[in-house]
Motif scaffolding. Structure first.
Motif, short mmCIF file in Angstrom:
data_model
loop_
_atom_site.label_atom_id
_atom_site.label_comp_id
_atom_site.label_asym_id
_atom_site.label_seq_id
_atom_site.Cartn_x
_atom_site.Cartn_y
_atom_site.Cartn_z
N ALA A 308 -3.73 -6.46 5.34
CA ALA A 308 -4.60 -7.63 5.29
C ALA A 308 -5.88 -7.33 4.52
O ALA A 308 -6.34 -8.15 3.70
CB ALA A 308 -4.92 -8.11 6.70
N VAL A 309 -6.47 -6.15 4.75
CA VAL A 309 -7.68 -5.77 4.03
C VAL A 309 -7.39 -5.63 2.54
O VAL A 309 -8.20 -6.06 1.69
CB VAL A 309 -8.25 -4.46 4.60
N TYR A 310 -6.23 -5.06 2.20
CA TYR A 310 -5.89 -4.84 0.79
C TYR A 310 -5.78 -6.17 0.05
O TYR A 310 -6.44 -6.38 -0.98
CB TYR A 310 -4.59 -4.05 0.70
N PHE A 311 -4.93 -7.08 0.57
CA PHE A 311 -4.75 -8.35 -0.13
C PHE A 311 -6.02 -9.20 -0.08
O PHE A 311 -6.34 -9.89 -1.05
CB PHE A 311 -3.57 -9.11 0.47
N GLY A 312 -6.74 -9.13 1.04
CA GLY A 312 -8.01 -9.84 1.09
C GLY A 312 -9.02 -9.27 0.11
O GLY A 312 -9.76 -10.02 -0.54
N GLN A 330 -8.94 -9.85 -13.04
CA GLN A 330 -9.32 -8.45 -13.21
C GLN A 330 -8.51 -7.62 -12.21
O GLN A 330 -9.05 -7.07 -11.26
CB GLN A 330 -10.82 -8.26 -12.97
N PRO A 331 -7.17 -7.58 -12.38
CA PRO A 331 -6.34 -6.95 -11.34
C PRO A 331 -6.61 -5.47 -11.17
O PRO A 331 -6.58 -4.96 -10.06
CB PRO A 331 -4.91 -7.21 -11.84
N SER A 338 -10.04 -2.31 -3.68
CA SER A 338 -9.31 -2.44 -2.42
C SER A 338 -8.79 -1.09 -1.95
O SER A 338 -8.81 -0.78 -0.75
CB SER A 338 -8.16 -3.42 -2.59
N THR A 339 -8.33 -0.26 -2.86
CA THR A 339 -7.83 1.07 -2.49
C THR A 339 -8.95 1.94 -1.93
O THR A 339 -8.77 2.66 -0.94
CB THR A 339 -7.18 1.75 -3.70
#
Length: 404
Positions: A308-312, A330-331, A338-339
């Motif tokens: 959830a934290v990663y996708f958020g 800006q992927p 996120s990482t």
């Protein structure tokens, strides 16, 4: 000795059919294979739909050779044997009807066995394996009518599946060669018996719940093993349903590959059921289940939180960059940020979740550990032996509870 020889002979037969199924799948052209609506398809079909059920005959042979009077081992052997026979008969029919018509005798008759053997196998797994677990006896005489009803429904359902008229989807739509075309009500009887079998399976699960509530010690540990394995399967199925609903209701939603991988993982998780049965019946590392459940709860919750934290984080970073720079995506930056956030949160989040799980589900052990930690801290500064002796007796009374 005779039981061990028979058990391992049946397991070897299942292994031979597994190898034959793999070879049969390899020689089938892709155009002859039926469409797969579950999992990722391709070569994974061989491993996903057969490898998990290979655990049933192997574990069953191990149990039956050591506990020949316990029917649980023989039930596991039957489940694995029937499942391999089901897949092999279906592959035989596909080869004789679609891949190379006329090359083998009776392809429709032999291939149709897979249509009725699969439900019977699942029914056997969902009724008698649960009803007789773990010692091979019913919880009480009151459950004997359910045992007879389950056996009757399994037998009648198998006959109804074999005689119901209509096309066989997995065999290219060929009509059932054993179907009674003049008796269309057979299809309705088959559906009604399938519904009644589901009721019998739910009743069998309730018998296991009652057995757990009325037992203690070793039996409870045995039931925890199979309950844990079944819970993993149930959680996977629930996750697939939620993810599939979300993907279907959202334009450009979750990639289908993710759903396919989850479905493959669900099918593979069925292998945990016979493995758990083996640990429970043979009582090998029986009490390790508490540690396994604890770690599963901790790392399952940790994984869900980090996902959830990663996708958020990806979505939030893209939104910020889009607002500041006006660019659409800006992927790379979002993934890097996120990482790094996940790496920073891993250990603190794991400790918090571990403490919550211990307090909520393992309160007595949690309290005992905290008591011992406090006593250890006091022990370093205590010089009065009489006071230390009193504290030690109090700690033993509170943590070990010898009076109880």
């Amino acid at each position: 000795r005779t039981a061990a020889w028979l058990a391992w002979s049946l397991a070897t037969l299942s292994l031979i059919m597994f190898v034959a199924n793999v070879a049969l799948y390899i020689i089938l052209p892709p155009s002859a294979q039926p469409p797969i609506t579950w999992g990722t398809g391709g070569l994974s079909i061989v491993f996903v739909f057969m490898v998990p059920f290979l655990a049933f005959p192997l574990v069953g042979a191990l149990i039956a050779s050591r506990r020949p009077h316990n029917p649980i081992g023989w039930i596991c052997l039957a489940v694995g044997l029937f499942w391999m026979l089901n897949i092999m008969s279906g592959g035989y029919g596909i080869y004789g009807l679609l891949a190379s018509p006329g090359s083998v005798p009776f392809p429709a008759a032999i291939g149709s066995q897979g249509e009725w053997m699969g439900p019977a196998t699942v029914g056997l797994l969902g009724t008698y394996l649960i009803l007789l677990f773990p010692d091979g006896r019913l919880p009480s005489a009151r459950w004997r009518p359910l045992a007879w009803l389950s056996g009757t429904v399994l037998a009648l359902g198998t006959v109804a599946n074999a005689l119901a008229p209509g096309p066989l989807p997995d065999l290219g739509g060929v009509r059932n060669p054993f179907g009674l075309e003049g008796y269309p009500w057979m299809s309705g009887a088959r559906d009604a018996l399938s519904l009644l079998l589901s009721v019998c399976m739910l009743a069998s699960v309730s018998s296991l719940v009652m057995r757990y509530r009325r037992s203690g010690g070793e039996v409870r540990q045995q039931i925890k093993w199979i309950a844990f394995a079944a819970s993993v399967v149930a959680l996977g199925v629930s996750g697939a349903v939620v993810l599939g609903t979300f993907a279907a209701g959202t334009a450009g939603g979750t990639h289908p590959l993710l759903i396919g991988l989850l479905e493959d993982a669900i099918t593979l998780s069925f292998a945990g059921v016979p493995i758990a049965v083996g640990f429970a019946v043979l009582k090998y590392r029986l009490y390790n289940i508490d540690v396994i459940i604890n770690r599963t709860l901790v790392y399952g919750a940790l994984t869900a939180a980090l996902v959830a934290v990663y996708f958020g984080g990806v979505a939030a970073t893209e939104a910020v960059v889009r607002t500041l720079t006006g660019q659409q995506q800006q992927p790379q930056l979002a993934i890097v940020v996120s990482t790094l956030v996940i790496a920073a949160l891993f250990n603190p989040l794991r400790r918090r979740i571990q403490a919550f799980i211990d307090r909520r589900f393992y309160r007595r052990k949690y309290d005992a550990r905290k008591t011992l930690e406090a006593f250890s801290a006091k022990l370093r500064d205590e010089t009065d032996l009489d006071a230390l002796s009193g504290d030690l007796i109090g700690v033993v009374r509170e943590t070990m509870q010898p009076a109880h």
